[in-house]
Design an enzyme around this catalytic site. Sequence first.
Site, PDB file in Angstrom:
ATOM      1  CG  ASP A  75      -2.188  -0.648   1.112  1.00 45.95           C
ATOM      2  OD1 ASP A  75      -2.670  -0.731  -0.027  1.00 45.95           O
ATOM      3  OD2 ASP A  75      -2.742  -1.107   2.130  1.00 45.95           O
TER       4      ASP A  75
HETATM    5  C1  GLC Z   1      -0.604   2.540   5.962  1.00 43.96           C
HETATM    6  C2  GLC Z   1       0.207   1.380   6.456  1.00 43.96           C
HETATM    7  C3  GLC Z   1      -0.009   0.163   5.635  1.00 43.96           C
HETATM    8  C4  GLC Z   1      -1.470  -0.083   5.485  1.00 43.96           C
HETATM    9  C5  GLC Z   1      -2.193   1.157   4.969  1.00 43.96           C
HETATM   10  C6  GLC Z   1      -3.649   0.907   4.893  1.00 43.96           C
HETATM   11  O1  GLC Z   1      -0.189   2.936   4.727  1.00 43.96           O
HETATM   12  O2  GLC Z   1       1.573   1.648   6.463  1.00 43.96           O
HETATM   13  O3  GLC Z   1       0.616  -0.940   6.229  1.00 43.96           O
HETATM   14  O4  GLC Z   1      -1.667  -1.112   4.588  1.00 43.96           O
HETATM   15  O5  GLC Z   1      -1.949   2.223   5.836  1.00 43.96           O
HETATM   16  O6  GLC Z   1      -4.381   1.982   4.421  1.00 43.96           O
HETATM   17  C1  GLC Z   2      -1.664  -3.762   5.379  1.00 41.27           C
HETATM   18  C2  GLC Z   2      -2.874  -3.822   4.488  1.00 41.27           C
HETATM   19  C3  GLC Z   2      -2.659  -4.751   3.324  1.00 41.27           C
HETATM   20  C4  GLC Z   2      -1.372  -4.405   2.632  1.00 41.27           C
HETATM   21  C5  GLC Z   2      -0.199  -4.393   3.594  1.00 41.27           C
HETATM   22  C6  GLC Z   2       1.084  -3.932   2.949  1.00 41.27           C
HETATM   23  O1  GLC Z   2      -1.518  -4.967   6.053  1.00 41.27           O
HETATM   24  O2  GLC Z   2      -4.021  -4.239   5.211  1.00 41.27           O
HETATM   25  O3  GLC Z   2      -3.728  -4.671   2.427  1.00 41.27           O
HETATM   26  O4  GLC Z   2      -1.169  -5.335   1.616  1.00 41.27           O
HETATM   27  O5  GLC Z   2      -0.488  -3.510   4.651  1.00 41.27           O
HETATM   28  O6  GLC Z   2       1.084  -2.584   2.649  1.00 41.27           O
END
Ligand code: GLC
Ligand code: GLC
Length: 807
Positions: free
Chosen positions: A483
């Site tokens: 993400d």
């Molecule tokens: C933030 C976190 C990430 C997560 C995302 C969800 O970017 O670092 O881990 O997946 O929020 O919106």
């Molecule tokens: C968080 C989010 C997941 C994403 C991950 C890596 O766990 O829930 O959707 O893939 O972060 O960013």
Amino acid sequence: MRFGHFDDEKREYVIETPKTPYPWINYLGSESFFGLVSNTAGGYCFYRDARYRRLTRYRYNNVPVDEGGRYFYIKDGDDTWTPSWRPMKKELERYECRHGMGYTKISSARGGVGVETLMFVPVGHNCEVHQVTVTNEGQAAKTVKLFSFVEFCLWNALDDMTNFQQNFNTGEVEIEGSTIYHVTEYRERRDHYAFYHVNAPLAGFDTDRHSFLGLYNGFGEAQVPLSGEPRNSRASGWHPIASHCLDVALAPGESKTFVFVLGYVENPREEKFSAPGVANKTRAKALIDAFSTPAQVEEALGKLRATWDALLGKLTIKSGDEKLDRMVNIWNQYQCMVTFNMSRSASYFESGIGRGMGFRDSNQDLLGFVHMVPERARERIIDIASTQFEDGSAYHQYQPLTKRGNNDIGSGFNDDPLWLILGVGAYIRETGDIGILDEQVPFDNDPNNTATLLEHLKRSFDHVPNNLGPNGLPLIGRADWNDCLNLNCFSETPDESFQTTGNKVGRTAESTFIAGLFLLAGKEYVALLEKLGRNGEAEQASGLLTKMAAVMEDKGWDGEWFLRAYDFFGEPIGSNRCEEGKIFIEPQGMCVMGGIGVESGKAKLALDSVKKHLDSKYGIVLLQPAYTTYHVKLGEISSYPPGYKENAGIFCHNNPWVVIAETELGRADRAWEYYTKIAPAYLEDISDVHRMEPYVYAQMIAGKDAVNHGEAKNSWLTGTAAYNYVAVTQHILGIRAELDGLRVKPCLPKHIGEVSVKRVLRGVTFDITIKNRGTGSHKLTADGQPVDGVVVPYPATGKTVRVVCEC
Ligand code: GLC
Ligand code: GLC
């Protein structure tokens, strides 16, 4: 250092001190009513939606940590104390907290009084039962006072924390006998109320927080239990609470048991009131009657145990390694159930008011859950697929109450569609219910615009070839699994979201991770098409997969590992040519899982590079070297200090991809090493470093660049649970449901000799004995007959098949 021990027989983790390095929690309920409870009785409960139907108040990010819970106070002469240690923190002579499957039991003693509190949500009911047993462990008769305490949340958890100008005026209660009803806003549009009841006559009660605590006091200095005098207060606005006061007279050695019920009731509109302004209590009374004796509680607890026996009974092992057994048989499955229920909503790191259900998250959670209750997985699949768009793309999140896509975050995460194929594939392999592919499923929740689920999968698959970049690799969009790798977002403003600010929408940035996932999901898709006899389509899809694999070996390869991406300007990311972020974990794991480079030797090189550059004492970090400064063209990933989260943290979700990839190459020892590095049961002895619960996975462990290397955060709600379950059961133990039979292809380290496995699916019981000598080859028999290959065909339902695998 440990803070407790596992009791595998009872399927419990036994915490031996209240002073764990962080609150260690458990979840109650797995249908509609849920509670979170810590080892010092902190936490809260809610009905279905942690934001909109929050029953009790909790203060996240507060001091002291973990404020709000189900508290009991004992007033014993001049001594007032709390048996859960917090909130009063009086020294206890004995303390133990047992977190089990859907229940928690806290026992302690002080001054010759023992108290045991059992908390659970009974199957089929919308309530928490708190059964409190008080024992006189001394030589003389004594009378103590027992006070209960919960503080109500005014339903909408966000509003409750922010909208005081309004909500300090709305609180209302009704008191009837030993039941306190929380009826805030019941006068207007709410058709629901909560209540807290005890099965004994009251010596007094309180429903107003100021009266109970005293104005400037915290929970640890509550006036009423300290003075021993209930005020019989009636909340009017401000902060409604429920506290019962009981006089408990005990002969030496005598115990008395009280059953408290914290319940939720919904009434049909026309039956809301029994008299003008008086809430109709018929349904509450039925719930109270169901749990008015310890015998009823015992029975309900038995039912809860039986439910978990059935849930966990689909796959059990005996391996001689007790840590492996407890992960596979108990805790990993348990966590998978919790993540399936909660998605990423309510934990001690997710406030229950934020994120909806993730498209990719829910599909992955399903992989670890589908064997337990396939019918619920089926329903979830239809819900998720209904938020897909006609072009195959999907809402990144949807709201569980409405099941509609979340417009705030929208779509454009280009890995999302592919996860649907994996979710559906897992469901069909588990159940054989290929008919699900004929279900009519809407696009964007529009009932007038539907297509079969198979068509949805086709759109998911085609979304990749329809969205290729200049190198022939998949366009990344806002982000892929990571993400925080936001290549089309050049954000210079602190108050905007990295995920939704796509101010450089271009068609250049490409993801090798999506390429790997395309191969993995694509093979599942092709197998389904073949099963349906759609051979032409299968061949065509296969052709696209072969082509993508070739592109990856060419444009996706950096020399010693797979590249991570091409950025907005077409420059490589995750390349030796970069100064920071030279190598990323995700494509190494995922591309090998997709089969890329296995024949050419690139897979082996890539995994050896993971070992060389990314492995650490506590797990595999996400990338190296960590980004030391903010890079506007990379997005959120470079916003974290080195070693945390996506910036070179040990992001536990992707470690099992490398485990699986290693098993694809038959490298059992290395797969095992990575598996045990982050599996919580193996970390119990370093609980002081890890700090989170040793019975569940955390999303992240601080990486080698971080100050606190090895310290975990975000326990419980993470895709880590499902993917590690897949890795250990389907790839290390090698037991995997295929479309036509059960695959048995273990990849175990030599020291694990004989493993017996019981796997129940499609009405068939497979009794499997793995005789492991680490030969790397597999010889199978089923009921004494040699099996051709590693897949044992499904026999007729109702049968038991004995399988022996020599390997
Ligand atoms: C933030 C976190 C990430 C997560 C995302 C969800 O970017 O670092 O881990 O997946 O929020 O919106
Ligand atoms: C968080 C989010 C997941 C994403 C991950 C890596 O766990 O829930 O959707 O893939 O972060 O960013």
